[in-house]
Design an enzyme around this catalytic site. Structure first.
Site, mmCIF file in Angstrom:
data_model
loop_
_atom_site.group_PDB
_atom_site.id
_atom_site.type_symbol
_atom_site.label_atom_id
_atom_site.label_comp_id
_atom_site.label_asym_id
_atom_site.label_seq_id
_atom_site.Cartn_x
_atom_site.Cartn_y
_atom_site.Cartn_z
ATOM 1 N N HIS A 83 0.880 -1.166 0.000
ATOM 2 C CA HIS A 83 0.000 0.000 0.000
ATOM 3 C C HIS A 83 0.922 1.221 0.000
ATOM 4 O O HIS A 83 2.118 1.110 -0.253
ATOM 5 C CB HIS A 83 -0.932 -0.049 1.217
ATOM 6 C CG HIS A 83 -2.217 0.700 1.028
ATOM 7 N ND1 HIS A 83 -2.256 2.067 0.834
ATOM 8 C CD2 HIS A 83 -3.508 0.283 0.973
ATOM 9 C CE1 HIS A 83 -3.503 2.463 0.683
ATOM 10 N NE2 HIS A 83 -4.298 1.403 0.752
ATOM 11 N N TYR A 113 2.948 6.851 -3.358
ATOM 12 C CA TYR A 113 1.950 7.834 -3.772
ATOM 13 C C TYR A 113 2.624 9.178 -4.041
ATOM 14 O O TYR A 113 3.543 9.589 -3.325
ATOM 15 C CB TYR A 113 0.907 8.019 -2.682
ATOM 16 C CG TYR A 113 -0.204 6.996 -2.680
ATOM 17 C CD1 TYR A 113 -1.515 7.372 -2.985
ATOM 18 C CD2 TYR A 113 0.038 5.664 -2.367
ATOM 19 C CE1 TYR A 113 -2.547 6.440 -2.973
ATOM 20 C CE2 TYR A 113 -0.986 4.725 -2.350
ATOM 21 C CZ TYR A 113 -2.272 5.128 -2.660
ATOM 22 O OH TYR A 113 -3.292 4.204 -2.648
ATOM 23 N N HIS A 151 3.094 6.463 -7.949
ATOM 24 C CA HIS A 151 1.699 6.059 -7.782
ATOM 25 C C HIS A 151 0.755 7.264 -7.865
ATOM 26 O O HIS A 151 0.190 7.708 -6.865
ATOM 27 C CB HIS A 151 1.529 5.337 -6.439
ATOM 28 C CG HIS A 151 0.317 4.477 -6.347
ATOM 29 N ND1 HIS A 151 0.282 3.175 -6.792
ATOM 30 C CD2 HIS A 151 -0.922 4.727 -5.860
ATOM 31 C CE1 HIS A 151 -0.916 2.657 -6.568
ATOM 32 N NE2 HIS A 151 -1.665 3.585 -6.002
ATOM 33 N N GLU A 189 -1.954 5.158 -12.360
ATOM 34 C CA GLU A 189 -3.319 5.132 -12.904
ATOM 35 C C GLU A 189 -3.742 6.514 -13.403
ATOM 36 O O GLU A 189 -4.428 7.261 -12.695
ATOM 37 C CB GLU A 189 -4.321 4.631 -11.859
ATOM 38 C CG GLU A 189 -4.179 3.153 -11.528
ATOM 39 C CD GLU A 189 -5.258 2.651 -10.577
ATOM 40 O OE1 GLU A 189 -6.020 3.494 -10.024
ATOM 41 O OE2 GLU A 189 -5.362 1.422 -10.378
ATOM 42 N N TYR A 251 -10.102 -4.720 -10.700
ATOM 43 C CA TYR A 251 -10.707 -5.133 -9.441
ATOM 44 C C TYR A 251 -11.912 -5.980 -9.830
ATOM 45 O O TYR A 251 -12.859 -5.490 -10.446
ATOM 46 C CB TYR A 251 -11.067 -3.913 -8.588
ATOM 47 C CG TYR A 251 -9.832 -3.322 -7.937
ATOM 48 C CD1 TYR A 251 -9.548 -3.567 -6.599
ATOM 49 C CD2 TYR A 251 -8.912 -2.581 -8.684
ATOM 50 C CE1 TYR A 251 -8.385 -3.077 -6.005
ATOM 51 C CE2 TYR A 251 -7.744 -2.095 -8.106
ATOM 52 C CZ TYR A 251 -7.487 -2.339 -6.775
ATOM 53 O OH TYR A 251 -6.331 -1.865 -6.195
ATOM 54 N N GLU A 277 -1.405 -4.133 -10.909
ATOM 55 C CA GLU A 277 -2.227 -3.998 -9.700
ATOM 56 C C GLU A 277 -3.574 -4.655 -9.936
ATOM 57 O O GLU A 277 -4.197 -4.465 -10.987
ATOM 58 C CB GLU A 277 -2.424 -2.531 -9.327
ATOM 59 C CG GLU A 277 -3.238 -2.332 -8.044
ATOM 60 C CD GLU A 277 -3.438 -0.856 -7.706
ATOM 61 O OE1 GLU A 277 -2.444 -0.092 -7.792
ATOM 62 O OE2 GLU A 277 -4.581 -0.467 -7.393
ATOM 63 N N SER A 284 -13.173 0.177 -5.345
ATOM 64 C CA SER A 284 -12.831 1.015 -4.194
ATOM 65 C C SER A 284 -11.775 0.361 -3.315
ATOM 66 O O SER A 284 -11.225 0.993 -2.412
ATOM 67 C CB SER A 284 -14.085 1.275 -3.352
ATOM 68 O OG SER A 284 -14.497 0.084 -2.688
ATOM 69 N N TRP A 311 -2.888 -6.226 -4.903
ATOM 70 C CA TRP A 311 -3.027 -5.115 -3.961
ATOM 71 C C TRP A 311 -3.792 -5.620 -2.739
ATOM 72 O O TRP A 311 -4.846 -6.208 -2.894
ATOM 73 C CB TRP A 311 -3.807 -3.989 -4.640
ATOM 74 C CG TRP A 311 -3.996 -2.757 -3.830
ATOM 75 C CD1 TRP A 311 -5.047 -2.448 -3.009
ATOM 76 C CD2 TRP A 311 -3.120 -1.629 -3.770
ATOM 77 N NE1 TRP A 311 -4.883 -1.224 -2.432
ATOM 78 C CE2 TRP A 311 -3.695 -0.696 -2.889
ATOM 79 C CE3 TRP A 311 -1.889 -1.326 -4.359
ATOM 80 C CZ2 TRP A 311 -3.104 0.529 -2.593
ATOM 81 C CZ3 TRP A 311 -1.296 -0.113 -4.063
ATOM 82 C CH2 TRP A 311 -1.901 0.805 -3.197
ATOM 83 N N LYS A 316 -4.769 -2.774 6.438
ATOM 84 C CA LYS A 316 -5.835 -1.773 6.372
ATOM 85 C C LYS A 316 -7.192 -2.468 6.413
ATOM 86 O O LYS A 316 -7.349 -3.576 5.897
ATOM 87 C CB LYS A 316 -5.688 -0.957 5.085
ATOM 88 C CG LYS A 316 -6.642 0.223 4.995
ATOM 89 C CD LYS A 316 -6.417 1.016 3.698
ATOM 90 C CE LYS A 316 -7.394 2.185 3.629
ATOM 91 N NZ LYS A 316 -7.232 2.944 2.355
#
Length: 355
Positions: A83, A113, A151, A189, A251, A277, A284, A311, A316
């Site tokens: 993450h 990120y 990221h 992305e 996803y 990923e 989400s 991912w 989390k």
């Protein structure tokens, strides 16, 4: 007297052999602990162990639509993405990566990120780069491959930070090119209506910055709509397309047959695709697991041999996190300490465990 004479010589010989054995043991320990100095990076001697993925397969390259190893044989990266490094740096360690390797993973992805308090939005750049260095060295010590991931997410157009990206990847390539196991993902992305020509404009500036230091390292370029529209790449090739792959993210709860078809279309057009990923919940990163769609994606991955990264390596409280939110361990997890997603991925990796 003859018997005593032989005994004396045997004792001397045994003493000499024991001394040599002890000396070799000491030398071996020193070698294993010293590390190998490459491109300014200290790498554990375990990277040279024949059993590791890197020792067996070496520097990777792209031939046509396939990722291949140093011998030209098809090779599949099977990995896990962290993450955000600013939130979960505790999982960036040799112990964590070794646990993934025991499942069958041969690669990790370091998700740095840029927005969300990351590298270009108030984050501690020195600390983030130190975390990347720790991750690269940990992967190298285990003979694993590693992606350095720029990221972008909320900052959807990568052209917002071209200057910072050029500087960052220039330094990363200069530092790590000699290792041979590092890949560069230059825009995670792109989103917010950003189209392929804009991404191409960005990539055509960042790629030369990497190539001046790492002429052959694998570079991964994101694609429009959160790296889903990979079929757009063929319409406008990059200026330097050699050893470049293009990201498709999915996803499973959200992205189904239409995105699977995009992967097949892109490959049919000659575009080398990498799934840098994915997860098996909705886009989400949360919601329920769609096992039916997940199995369809897994079958497509098996059939095409496309590389993939799950991912995320974190605890989390999200469906996509691989570690249970109640677990504080950062390595050596039992199945009970994994999330449902983590157990699904572990099964996928252990049933296709080819280095």
């Amino acid at each position: 007297m003859r018997r005593n004479h032989l005994f004396h010589h045997s004792a001397v010989l045994m003493s000499v052999m024991l001394s040599i054995s002890m000396l070799l043991s000491v030398v071996g320990c020193i070698t294993a602990q010293a590390g190998v100095r490459r491109s300014g990076v200290s790498v554990s001697a375990s990277q040279t162990t024949a059993a590791t993925p890197f020792a067996q397969h070496g520097r990777l390259q792209v031939r046509g639509i396939e990722l291949v190893d140093q011998s030209g044989a098809p090779f599949q990266l099977k990995g896990v993405s962290t993450h955000g490094l600013q939130w979960f740096p505790q999982y960036v360690s040799q112990e964590s990566f070794a646990s993934l390797q025991s499942w069958g993973a041969n690669a990790v992805r370091l998700a740095m990120y840029t927005g969300e308090g990351g590298y270009v939005s108030g984050g501690d750049r020195a600390q983030l780069e130190a975390t990347i260095d720790r991750g690269v060295q940990a992967a190298a010590a285990l003979g694993m491959y590693v992606i350095i991931d720029w990221h972008i997410l909320s900052d959807g157009n990568p052209n917002q930070h071209t200057g910072e990206a050029v500087d960052f990847f220039s330094r990363m390539a200069a530092k790590y090119a000699g290792l041979g196991n590092v890949l560069y993902e230059i825009c995670n992305e792109p989103n917010g209506g950003v189209q392929w020509p804009e991404i191409k404009h960005y990539a055509d500036q960042v790629i030369p910055a990497i190539r001046q230091y790492d002429p052959t390292g694998i570079i991964i370029v994101g694609t429009p709509t959160w790296s889903q529209d990979v079929e757009q790449v063929a319409s406008a090739p990059l200026a330097q397309p050699g050893n470049v792959m293009y990201a498709l993210h999915f996803y499973a709860g959200t992205h189904k047959d239409n995105i699977r078809q995009k992967l097949l279309t892109a490959r049919a057009q000659g575009t080398p695709v990498i799934i840098s990923e994915f997860s098996i919940c909705d886009a989400s990163g949360n919601g329920g697991i769609d096992y039916t769609s997940a199995e369809a994606w897994k079958q497509l991955i098996y059939e095409t041999g496309v590389s993939y990264f799950a991912w995320s390596l974190s605890n989390k409280a999200d469906t996509s996190a691989l570690i249970s939110s109640s677990c504080s361990r950062t390595s050596g997890w039992s199945d009970a300490e994994l999330s449902e997603t983590g157990r699904w991925l572990k099964t996928m990796l252990t049933t296709t465990n080819k280095p």
